[in-house]
Each structure stands twice: as structure tokens, then as C-alpha cells.
Design a protein around this motif. Structure first.
Motif, PDB file in Angstrom:
ATOM      1  N   ALA A   9       0.657  -1.171   0.002  1.00 49.69           N
ATOM      2  CA  ALA A   9       0.137  -0.056   0.227  1.00 49.69           C
ATOM      3  C   ALA A   9       0.785   1.419   0.226  1.00 49.69           C
ATOM      4  O   ALA A   9       0.318   2.375  -0.212  1.00 49.69           O
ATOM      5  N   VAL A  15      -4.043   4.367 -11.699  1.00 50.33           N
ATOM      6  CA  VAL A  15      -5.396   3.747 -11.398  1.00 50.33           C
ATOM      7  C   VAL A  15      -5.863   3.569 -13.092  1.00 50.33           C
ATOM      8  O   VAL A  15      -5.855   4.677 -13.853  1.00 50.33           O
ATOM      9  N   THR A  30     -11.583  -1.858 -12.340  1.00 51.11           N
ATOM     10  CA  THR A  30     -10.408  -0.959 -12.182  1.00 51.11           C
ATOM     11  C   THR A  30      -9.276  -1.879 -11.608  1.00 51.11           C
ATOM     12  O   THR A  30      -9.223  -2.817 -10.803  1.00 51.11           O
ATOM     13  N   GLY A  32      -4.974  -1.759 -10.551  1.00 55.87           N
ATOM     14  CA  GLY A  32      -3.936  -0.965  -9.753  1.00 55.87           C
ATOM     15  C   GLY A  32      -2.671  -1.382 -10.321  1.00 55.87           C
ATOM     16  O   GLY A  32      -1.501  -0.693 -10.376  1.00 55.87           O
ATOM     17  N   LYS A  74     -12.190   9.997 -10.109  1.00 55.44           N
ATOM     18  CA  LYS A  74     -12.362   9.023  -8.924  1.00 55.44           C
ATOM     19  C   LYS A  74     -13.666   8.134  -8.799  1.00 55.44           C
ATOM     20  O   LYS A  74     -13.675   6.842  -8.477  1.00 55.44           O
ATOM     21  N   ALA A  77     -13.643   5.223 -10.940  1.00 57.10           N
ATOM     22  CA  ALA A  77     -12.446   4.217 -10.436  1.00 57.10           C
ATOM     23  C   ALA A  77     -13.526   3.555  -9.696  1.00 57.10           C
ATOM     24  O   ALA A  77     -13.373   2.252  -9.666  1.00 57.10           O
ATOM     25  N   SER A  78     -14.056   4.092  -8.705  1.00 61.56           N
ATOM     26  CA  SER A  78     -14.960   3.418  -7.720  1.00 61.56           C
ATOM     27  C   SER A  78     -16.054   2.698  -8.278  1.00 61.56           C
ATOM     28  O   SER A  78     -16.197   1.615  -7.802  1.00 61.56           O
ATOM     29  N   ARG A 150      -3.432   5.334  -6.816  1.00 61.74           N
ATOM     30  CA  ARG A 150      -4.073   4.463  -5.494  1.00 61.74           C
ATOM     31  C   ARG A 150      -2.783   4.294  -4.539  1.00 61.74           C
ATOM     32  O   ARG A 150      -1.663   3.925  -4.865  1.00 61.74           O
ATOM     33  N   GLY A 153      -4.448   2.663   0.209  1.00 66.35           N
ATOM     34  CA  GLY A 153      -5.745   2.383   0.355  1.00 66.35           C
ATOM     35  C   GLY A 153      -6.528   3.540  -0.122  1.00 66.35           C
ATOM     36  O   GLY A 153      -8.073   3.390  -0.156  1.00 66.35           O
ATOM     37  N   ARG A 154      -6.200   4.598  -0.717  1.00 64.55           N
ATOM     38  CA  ARG A 154      -6.958   5.798  -1.322  1.00 64.55           C
ATOM     39  C   ARG A 154      -6.648   5.940  -2.672  1.00 64.55           C
ATOM     40  O   ARG A 154      -5.635   6.317  -2.902  1.00 64.55           O
ATOM     41  N   TYR A 155      -7.564   6.774  -3.340  1.00 61.51           N
ATOM     42  CA  TYR A 155      -7.421   7.375  -4.678  1.00 61.51           C
ATOM     43  C   TYR A 155      -6.830   8.671  -4.508  1.00 61.51           C
ATOM     44  O   TYR A 155      -7.345   9.323  -3.512  1.00 61.51           O
ATOM     45  N   ARG A 156      -5.887   9.108  -5.207  1.00 66.14           N
ATOM     46  CA  ARG A 156      -5.300  10.632  -4.846  1.00 66.14           C
ATOM     47  C   ARG A 156      -4.945  10.952  -5.877  1.00 66.14           C
ATOM     48  O   ARG A 156      -4.366  10.330  -6.742  1.00 66.14           O
TER      49      ARG A 156
END
Length: 159
Positions: A9, A15, A30, A32, A74, A77-78, A150, A153-156
Motif C-alpha cells: 500500500a 489507476v 479498475t 492498479g 475517482k 474508478a470506484s 492509489r 488504500g485511497r485514490y489520490r
């Protein structure tokens, strides 16, 4: 295993939404892990979970598309990462997209780039499958868009 997940992580990953046209529907997921692995010939690689329907389709259909998402995407992606998701056409309803000329797969507009590819090698890799693919076409490049990554653990956004 949790320590390994935590370690990985810490590594940022672009993404990407991978899409493939089935006889009945368009599907996508999606991912990674999508990367360039050779310039001559032009090859890319994607890693897919063995248990997913997209993995199953990629084993049957050689041509597919990869849309590398921008920081503003985002929500897309989700949607493509959700369990039990519907077909790609429903997931992209109201989102600019088009069908690839060579792959017939749906391509998300507004990302940082999109490629149409053809699988040339499939490599089993634990609980994933690696698909090595020859690039058929670069659909678009939007160098001015910030990519979505990613990390932890988060999209940034990057930048």
C-alpha cells in the motif's frame, strides 16, 4: 499477509479501467497494476484477479482497452471497483466515452491516456493472471491532466 498488504500500500499505482466487449455486454474493472514492459515491440501488462469475470473474458477475448484515469475520475474508478457491478455501459452512463475502433471495447474519455491492445501472452501468477499485450493503438494522450493514483488504500491525485 496483512504486513505484505500494508507494505504494498506504500507503493503508488496508477489507476486504470480495463474494458472488454463480450458477445452480450461490455465489462470492465479498475486495476492498479497496468504498466509498459517493452518499447520494441510496444507491450503493456495488466494483472487481474483470477476469480473475476473480466479475467475470464480476457482469457477468451484477445482485444481489450485500458483507460488510465485522471485525478477527476475517482467516481469512475470506484464504480468499476465495486463488487457485483453492472455492465460497463451502465457504469459509464452520463460519462463521456466511446468505443475503440480496433478492440470494440469501451474507452473512457477525459483520462490521461487510453490504449487498445491485443493479448500475446498469459502468465498465471498466484491468485492473479498477468496479461501481456501488444499495443494496437494509442487512442489519446492528455498530458495536461493529472493522473489518479492509489496510495495507502485511497485514490489520490498527483501534483
Amino acid at each position: 499477509m496483512n504486513e505484505f498488504i500494508e507494505a504494498m500500500a506504500q507503493v503508488p499505482a496508477g489507476v486504470t479501467v480495463v474494458t472488454v466487449k463480450d458477445e452480450r455486454d461490455d465489462v470492465g474493472a479498475t486495476v492498479g497494476t497496468f504498466t509498459s514492459i517493452s518499447l520494441d515491440p510496444r507491450l503493456v501488462m495488466v494483472s487481474m484477479e483470477n476469480t473475476g469475470y473480466v479475467n475470464e473474458l480476457l482469457l477468451r477475448r484477445d482485444r481489450w482497452a485500458a483507460s488510465v484515469l485522471s485525478a477527476e475520475q475517482k467516481a469512475i474508478a470506484s464504480r468499476f471497483a465495486a463488487e457485483g457491478r453492472p455492465g460497463a455501459r451502465l457504469l459509464l452512463a452520463g460519462t463521456p466515452h466511446h468505443r475503440g475502433r480496433l478492440s470494440e471495447a469501451l474507452i473512457v474519455d477525459g483520462g490521461v491516456t487510453a490504449l487498445e491492445v491485443e493479448t500475446v501472452k498469459v502468465v498465471p501468477a498466484g491468485d492473479h493472471t498477468l496479461f501481456v499485450a501488444r499495443v494496437l493503438a494509442v487512442d489519446y494522450v492528455a498530458a495536461g491532466h493529472a493522473p489518479l493514483v492509489r496510495l495507502r488504500g485511497r485514490y489520490r491525485p498527483v501534483g
